[in-house]
Design an enzyme around this catalytic site. Structure first.
Site, short mmCIF file in Angstrom:
data_model
loop_
_atom_site.label_atom_id
_atom_site.label_comp_id
_atom_site.label_asym_id
_atom_site.label_seq_id
_atom_site.Cartn_x
_atom_site.Cartn_y
_atom_site.Cartn_z
N HIS A 121 79.91 -5.08 64.45
CA HIS A 121 81.09 -4.61 63.72
C HIS A 121 81.78 -3.42 64.39
O HIS A 121 82.70 -2.86 63.81
CB HIS A 121 80.70 -4.18 62.30
CG HIS A 121 80.42 -5.32 61.38
ND1 HIS A 121 81.42 -6.01 60.73
CD2 HIS A 121 79.26 -5.90 61.00
CE1 HIS A 121 80.89 -6.97 59.98
NE2 HIS A 121 79.58 -6.91 60.13
N LYS B 145 91.21 3.31 53.32
CA LYS B 145 90.06 2.89 54.12
C LYS B 145 89.20 4.12 54.39
O LYS B 145 89.59 5.24 54.08
CB LYS B 145 90.48 2.22 55.43
CG LYS B 145 91.47 3.01 56.26
CD LYS B 145 91.90 2.21 57.49
CE LYS B 145 92.89 1.13 57.13
NZ LYS B 145 92.50 -0.20 57.55
N ARG B 146 88.05 3.88 54.96
CA ARG B 146 87.17 4.99 55.35
C ARG B 146 87.94 5.95 56.24
O ARG B 146 88.71 5.54 57.10
CB ARG B 146 85.95 4.42 56.07
CG ARG B 146 84.94 5.42 56.54
CD ARG B 146 83.66 4.70 56.98
NE ARG B 146 83.92 3.68 57.99
CZ ARG B 146 83.87 3.90 59.31
NH1 ARG B 146 83.60 5.12 59.77
NH2 ARG B 146 84.09 2.92 60.18
N LYS C 282 90.87 5.44 62.86
CA LYS C 282 91.72 4.74 61.90
C LYS C 282 93.07 5.46 61.73
O LYS C 282 94.00 4.92 61.13
CB LYS C 282 91.01 4.60 60.56
CG LYS C 282 89.78 3.67 60.67
CD LYS C 282 89.04 3.56 59.34
CE LYS C 282 87.78 2.72 59.47
NZ LYS C 282 88.02 1.29 59.63
N THR D 284 89.53 -5.82 56.92
CA THR D 284 89.75 -6.83 55.87
C THR D 284 90.76 -6.34 54.85
O THR D 284 91.37 -7.13 54.14
CB THR D 284 88.43 -7.19 55.15
OG1 THR D 284 87.80 -6.00 54.66
CG2 THR D 284 87.49 -7.94 56.08
N LYS E 187 93.75 -8.38 52.62
CA LYS E 187 93.95 -8.28 51.17
C LYS E 187 95.38 -7.86 50.85
O LYS E 187 96.01 -8.42 49.93
CB LYS E 187 92.95 -7.28 50.57
CG LYS E 187 91.50 -7.69 50.72
CD LYS E 187 90.56 -6.50 50.53
CE LYS E 187 89.16 -6.83 51.00
NZ LYS E 187 88.31 -5.64 51.10
#
Length: 825
Positions: free
Chosen positions: A369, A560-561, A566, A668, A672
């Protein structure tokens, strides 16, 4: 039936699903298991009674599914994951069993709303982010596609922390989701196993037999199973999530207690129970590292012992394990399973090493991952050897054989051998868990096409050369039951009205709404649904944060985290730049925008915590500035979890998927959002690449450096100074942050954060800022054309079917597991 009417217990058939029967069942639970009359029941009593009734409807299907698997001898999939972010289960089960209408009507007879009851269920605190949510989607899709399976993980008492924000900063509090019990789970005392730690290994010599190794642990704990049913679509199959709880072999040292050492008497119990108390203990110190390794070995060993016990009971011969069981390692957390299965096969069950290795490598698959080397777990040799001495011996033996094969048969040089070795000799001697998972598995998969190719080129380049047929791609997906039908019943109803209900059973059929993107009436209805979901999110923001946001604005969302790659920081800097430009140029026709953030930072990750603080500081000033009016609001929603996501995802106009290209494995959340009709602004990273191919270039908004360009820039130079000096909008935004404009009480708070960008633009925030800014202004212009915007949103929903986790699971089942419908016997 009135609140005082005596209950006719002869009519409590749990298999009946008409509203009358369901009403009787709920009152039966309320009366005989909760001990309340309807007129004195509180809202939590209704939640528990309803949950117990729905659980009863699951049981026969659960038993039947188990019987089918046992009788057919079908191959089972065992999915090992440190996280299962399953969220609330009541609505999931009601929806998948088709009980929404009868349960709603049954509760309404007593003045109780199902929506209210569902909101009371606590989220299971069994995960942090995408890894755990993917595991939950996969469990639901395995049941929905008919793949027999067990999920194996840890029953965390507190799990990942509950996040609160105090003076802009993250505060971690325990998430006590089990404080009132969990009606979905069943304790299985017959599935209890001893797990050892420490001690020593002795060699035993017996006449006429090969020498064998015997591990004598210094301490033991018990792993006790708790089972939760995982209900598939239409209830056709119910699989099992088995979570392990740690208990002491001797819960109290009675001698010590009687001698007055009342605290010391519980030391063994506390030490054992700490294993399953909290998800991801901080590992910035040795004690945290040891606990983390204990957790990973604990659940891996318990799961393998359970798998072996069940296999022997059903099939007798352990040598056929790989023919009847597929074990998938979800990331490196359960990678110690490779060494542990070898120990169990060789030391406990007497199988010769070579044959045990064949069984092991044919049984395991490994899902990677991450491409971040620091996220591919590695443990200090001294810690590993002290805690798991026999497993360390086995790893050395595996490593010797792999290196011998690479050197003698493949001609690997010293540098290549150093790269594939399970032992990192250049960083204080550490065990590389990613390498262990790779060599111990017959299939290794990435989770998006780009990620899989980058695996071959970067973190596993040399192992790919050694085993060129081992790596394959399995792009992630999300379950449409949870992430469309349940979280967005309004959109589900609109699609059903337009094309009929067939897409509920075959999500591919949702593509039939694609032509309706040109139908003005349908697009208007689609926009009305989006507006309703935005109003719901605005209400949540008002309730939790007392911030009023306008549903007419662009809801621009990044949830998100929190991590540097990110690039929440890029988003915040753009918000600051936009704030500055709105104040400087009030004459321009700015599109109103609400920037919404949510996510948790690992407690020991100082930079991520600083980014959360900055988001909240920016929000405090921007939201109180009358000059910007409702043109810009910034919101940070605390304690992001599955239940919050179910409100946030359907409300998004714009989905932020802006990671540094080449670093996000898949994502993901991007799926969504798009499934619910959000447009994506993002880099060519992870599954964004494949989403672009499916959705169409004109319906997704891509910007920034590509993965090869990022790699090239990192090789050459990655200072941001020249970029900042050449871009006045970026320069002014960074100056505002660094100068203390957003935190006058601590003006130097963000000096370090911003100076890093000048000196080391490692995450390409400066390099990508101008492209990001320009793409956002392009979206401003598009938002001024609502018909065109919502037409693109319809295309997003219509073209996302391929990103269903059902498709992902069918690919795993066919290509890796050889299990489930259509499996080759």
């Amino acid at each position: 039936m009135s609140a005082t009417t005596p209950l006719d217990t002869s009519k409590l058939d749990p298999r009946k699903t008409d509203p009358d029967a369901v009403a009787r069942q709920i009152i039966g639970k309320l009366t005989y298991q909760i001990g309340k009359r309807p007129d004195e029941a509180r809202k939590y009593d209704w939640l528990r009674a309803t949950t117990l009734v729905v659980r009863d409807h699951v049981m026969d299907r659960w038993f039947a599914s188990g019987d089918r698997i046992a009788e057919s001898g079908a191959k089972e999939v065992c999915y090992l994951s440190m996280e299962f972010l399953i969220g609330r289960l009541l609505r999931d089960a009601i929806n998948n069993l088709g009980l929404s209408k009868p349960v709603t009507e049954a509760l309404a007879r007593y003045g109780v709303q199902l929506d209210m009851v569902e909101l009371l269920e606590p989220d299971a605190a069994l995960g942090n982010g995408g890894l755990g949510r993917l595991a939950a989607c996969f469990m639901e899709s395995m049941a929905s596609t008919g793949v027999p399976g067990y999920g194996y993980g840890i029953r965390y008492v507190h799990g990942f922390f509950r996040q609160e924000i105090s003076d802009g900063a993250q505060v971690e509090l325990p998430e006590s989701w089990l404080v009132h019990g969990n009606p979905w789970e069943f304790e299985r005392r017959d599935a209890t196993y001893e797990i050892g730690f420490g001690g020593h290994v002795t060699t035993v010599h017996e006449s006429g037999k090969p020498a064998r190794q015997v591990w004598r642990p210094a301490e033991r704990v018990l792993a006790v199973a708790y089972d939760t049913p995982m209900v598939g679509w239409r209830g056709a199959q119910v699989n099992t999530l088995r979570l392990w709880s740690a208990q002491a072999v001797d819960p109290i040292l009675l001698d010590a207690f009687n001698e007055g050492d009342h605290i010391g008497a519980l030391v063994e119990s506390n030490k054992a129970e700490s294993i399953t108390r909290v998800l991801y203990p901080a590992d910035s110190h040795q004690a945290g590292q040891e606990l983390r390794l204990r957790q990973e070995y604990f659940f891996s060993s318990a799961s393998l012992q359970d798998i072996i016990k069940r296999h022997i009971a059903r099939h007798g011969d352990l040598k056929t394990l790989h023919e009847k069981v597929a074990i998938q390692l979800n990331d490196t957390h359960p990678a110690v399973s490779v060494a542990e299965l070898m120990r169990l096969l060789v030391d406990i069950h007497g199988i010769a090493w070579a044959e045990a290795w064949q069984i092991t490598s044919k049984t395991f698959g490994y899902t990677n991952h991450t491409l971040l080397p620091e996220a591919l777990e590695h443990w200090p040799i001294h810690l590993f050897e002290r805690l798991l001495p026999r497993q360390m011996q086995i790893i050395y033996t595996i490593n010797a054989e792999i290196i011998r094969h690479a050197a003698q048969e493949k001609g690997f040089n010293d540098a290549q051998i150093a790269a594939i070795s399970l032992i990192d000799e250049g960083n204080g001697r550490r065990v590389r868990m990613g390498q262990l998972a790779f060599v111990g598995s017959h299939a290794v998969n990435g989770v998006s096409a780009l990620h899989t190719e980058l695996m071959k080129e970067t973190v596993f380049h040399n192992l790919h050369e050694l085993y060129p047929d081992r790596i394959q791609n399995k792009t992630n997906g999300v379950t449409p039951r949870r992430w469309l039908m349940e979280c967005n019943p309004e959109l589900t109803g609109l699609v059903t009205e337009a094309i009929g209900p067939a897409f509920l059973d075959d999500i591919e059929k949702i593509s039939e709404i694609d032509p309706l993107a040109d139908d003005a009436a349908f697009v208007e209805k689609f926009a009305a649904v989006k507006r309703k979901k935005k109003e719901a999110l605005a209400a949540l923001i008002s309730e939790r944060l007392a911030i009023q946001v306008d549903p007419n604005a662009i809801f621009d969302i990044q949830v998100k985290r929190i991590h540097e790659y990110k690039r929440q920081l890029l988003n915040i800097i753009e918000a600051v730049a936009l704030y500055d430009q709105i104040r400087s140029h009030p004459e321009k026709n700015w599109a109103p925008r609400v920037k919404i953030f949510a996510g948790k930072a690992a407690p020991s990750y100082a930079q991520a915590r600083e980014i959360i603080n900055l988001a909240n500081d920016v929000a405090r000033l921007v939201n109180s500035d009358p000059v910007v009016r409702d043109l810009l609001k910034v919101v940070f929603i605390p304690n992001y979890n599955v239940s919050a996501a179910e409100i946030i995802m359907p409300a998004a106009d714009l989905s932020e998927q802006i990671s540094t290209a080449g670093l996000e494995a898949s994502g993901t959340g991007n799926m969504k959002f798009a499934l619910n009709g959000a447009l994506t602004i993002g880099t060519l990273d992870g599954a964004n690449v494949e989403m672009k191919d499916h959705i169409g270039d004109e319906n997704i908004f891509i910007f920034g450096l590509t993965a090869p360009e990022v790699a090239q820039r990192r090789r050459e130079a990655h200072s941001g100074r020249s970029i900042i000096e050449a871009n006045p909008i970026l320069r002014e935004a960074l100056h505002a942050i660094s100068s203390g404009l957003f935190c006058p009480e601590a003006p130097s708070r963000y000096h370090g954060l911003i100076s890093n960008l000048y000196n080391n633009d490692w995450w390409m925030i400066c390099a990508d800022f101008e492209a990001y800014w320009n793409k956002q202004r392009e979206l401003d212009q598009l938002f001024a054309k609502p018909r065109e915007w919502h037409s693109k949103a319809v295309h997003n929903t219509a073209r996302m079917a391929w990103f269903s986790s059902d498709r992902s699971i069918r690919e795993y089942a066919k290509d890796i597991w050889q299990a489930g419908p259509g499996a080759v016997a």
